[in-house]
Design a protein around this motif. Structure first.
Motif, short mmCIF file in Angstrom:
data_model
loop_
_atom_site.label_atom_id
_atom_site.label_comp_id
_atom_site.label_asym_id
_atom_site.label_seq_id
_atom_site.Cartn_x
_atom_site.Cartn_y
_atom_site.Cartn_z
N ALA A 116 64.79 2.34 58.13
CA ALA A 116 63.21 2.12 58.41
C ALA A 116 63.05 1.07 59.65
N ILE A 142 65.84 1.06 53.13
CA ILE A 142 65.08 1.41 52.26
C ILE A 142 65.51 1.42 50.90
N TRP A 145 61.88 4.80 47.24
CA TRP A 145 60.95 5.61 47.49
C TRP A 145 59.84 6.05 46.72
N VAL A 150 57.03 2.89 50.70
CA VAL A 150 58.80 2.79 50.43
C VAL A 150 58.74 1.10 50.26
N VAL A 152 61.12 -1.84 51.33
CA VAL A 152 62.15 -2.01 52.52
C VAL A 152 62.66 -3.46 52.30
N THR A 166 56.76 -3.92 50.22
CA THR A 166 56.44 -2.63 49.89
C THR A 166 55.40 -2.29 51.04
N LYS A 169 53.88 4.36 54.26
CA LYS A 169 54.67 5.32 55.43
C LYS A 169 53.90 5.31 56.59
N ILE A 174 60.46 5.98 59.79
CA ILE A 174 61.67 6.11 58.73
C ILE A 174 62.45 7.36 59.62
#
Length: 417
Positions: A116, A142, A145, A150, A152, A166, A169, A174
């Motif tokens: 990411a 990451i 999911w 996501v 990270v 968090t 997206k 990504i």
């Protein structure tokens, strides 16, 4: 005020001007190594695979990535001086340049399979509006999911540690490794090669551990407890002799026989490693000459088209999709990448290429001078796209003749002999 007085008043020295002294101030988290640097996992750092990772990552980072504006035909028009372009070319964050960020992305993507690119600092909240500009970028791992989010693990420069956040997206790029099936699948060629290399390392460690691997045949049968104790004492006695001897010499009885087991055993492991290495090279589109730096132009062109271009395209396409809104893309904004085609050209071919490019009005003289490492000339003609082998006043001459000038074209044009 004299110059020396102004210099004395405003001068600064790193050792003298310490107010307050940094040694006595709380500067945050302390680390003896660089905490934001990528650490390879899954045994990659213990094998020759790291050299392949680093070579491809360095070549990908050498590609110029820019935030640019395109025309209606998708052609490059101008460079957009935005925060995103500043991150990609000058400074991605306080610890990394733009080139180091791309190299970090590629190395992390090879190691994890999917990585990411997180916009850490923005002008506005990305959760509220899409009209924001990016100030800093970081590479994150990451760890979880979710359907639209996501989680990270990214380095937080304010506390000096990695932290999990968090994010949605929509504004996190990504990037998945386009060579995932070759590198990151459990039974892929690269993973099989890593397992074989780990086995070879284990065998080398065992052979270099200093053990003698001896079997001592005693002159009596060891079946009772007393005989076993006697055999154990005899083994310890030989170990003590070897350990305390200066040259590692021990004596035995004439009725005892010693068999040494640490002889080499052919298990075809090296042949399997060579086979997997050659297969990996062919699947990745690289050769031994590329790693050594002795590949010719055709081999390097194949390497850039089959290996480097898919990786850089994956990064650029994802950043274009996440970091640019639909409105910005409709206005011609895009993220593009360029590779300098003259880096692989020998010096003896530069003159011929320069003549063809300037004669066909593809590049100007100052652009050619920049390629060969010379500073541009302060002359308007050096920035013109025209054939220097033709007379520049031909068009002006015919225009003057058509306007009623009495002089003929032959009087105005200096034709070459």
């Amino acid at each position: 005020m004299p110059v020396w007085t102004d210099r004395f008043k405003n001068a600064w020295n790193a050792f003298m001007n310490r107010d307050p002294p940094y040694e006595y101030r709380d500067l945050g988290m302390v680390s003896t190594y660089r905490p934001d640097r990528i650490r390879l996992t899954r045994g990659h750092e213990r094998s020759i695979v790291t050299a392949i990772y680093n070579r491809i990552a360095v070549d990908c980072a050498a590609i110029t990535i820019q935030h640019a504006r395109l025309d209606e035909n998708g052609r490059y028009v101008e460079l957009i001086k935005s925060g995103l372009n500043y991150c990609l070319n000058t400074e991605a964050n306080i610890d990394q340049t733009g080139r180091a960020l791309v190299q970090d992305v590629v190395m992390s993507m090879f190691d994890e399979g999917c990585v990411a690119i997180v916009p850490v600092d923005t002008t506005f909240n990305p959760n509220v509006t899409d009209a924001y500009d990016i100030k800093t970028l970081r590479v994150g791992k990451i760890v979880q999911w979710h359907p639209y989010h996501v989680r990270v693990r990214v380095y937080n420069e304010r506390i000096g540690q990695h932290e999990e956040v968090t994010l949605h997206k929509d504004f996190v790029s990504i990037v998945e490794n386009p060579l995932y099936a070759i590198m990151n699948e459990p039974n892929s060629t690269l993973q099989r090669l890593i397992r074989k290399l780990n086995l070879l390392d284990a065998i080398d460690d065992q052979s270099g551990s200093g053990k003698l691997d001896l079997i001592i045949q005693l002159p009596y049968i060891i079946k009772t407890e007393a005989r076993r104790i006697q055999a154990e004492e005899r083994r310890k006695n030989i170990e003590m002799q070897l350990a305390n001897s200066k040259y590692g010499i021990a004596y035995t009885d004439s009725t005892e026989h010693i068999t040494q087991l640490n002889r080499s055993v052919d298990n075809n492991l090296m042949n399997q490693i060579e086979y997997l290495t050659n297969m990996l090279y062919s699947q990745l589109g690289i050769t031994k000459e590329i790693l050594e730096g002795t590949a010719n132009e055709q081999v390097m062109l194949n390497y850039y088209n089959r290996t480097v271009e898919p990786i850089v395209s994956a990064i650029v396409n994802e950043m274009r999709r996440k970091f640019l809104t639909k409105t910005a893309r409709s206005q011609g904004q895009s993220i593009v990448f360029f590779r300098d085609p003259f880096k692989m050209v020998p010096v003896n071919q530069i003159a011929e290429i320069a003549d063809k490019f300037t004669r066909n009005e593809i590049m100007s003289s100052n652009e050619i001078r920049q390629i060969v490492g010379m500073k541009p000339v302060d002359d308007e003609k050096a920035d013109e796209l025209r054939n220097k082998n033709l007379n520049a006043q031909v068009d002006q001459t015919f225009a003057t003749t058509n306007s009623g000038d009495k002089d003929s074209p032959s009087d105005l044009i200096n034709f070459p002999d």
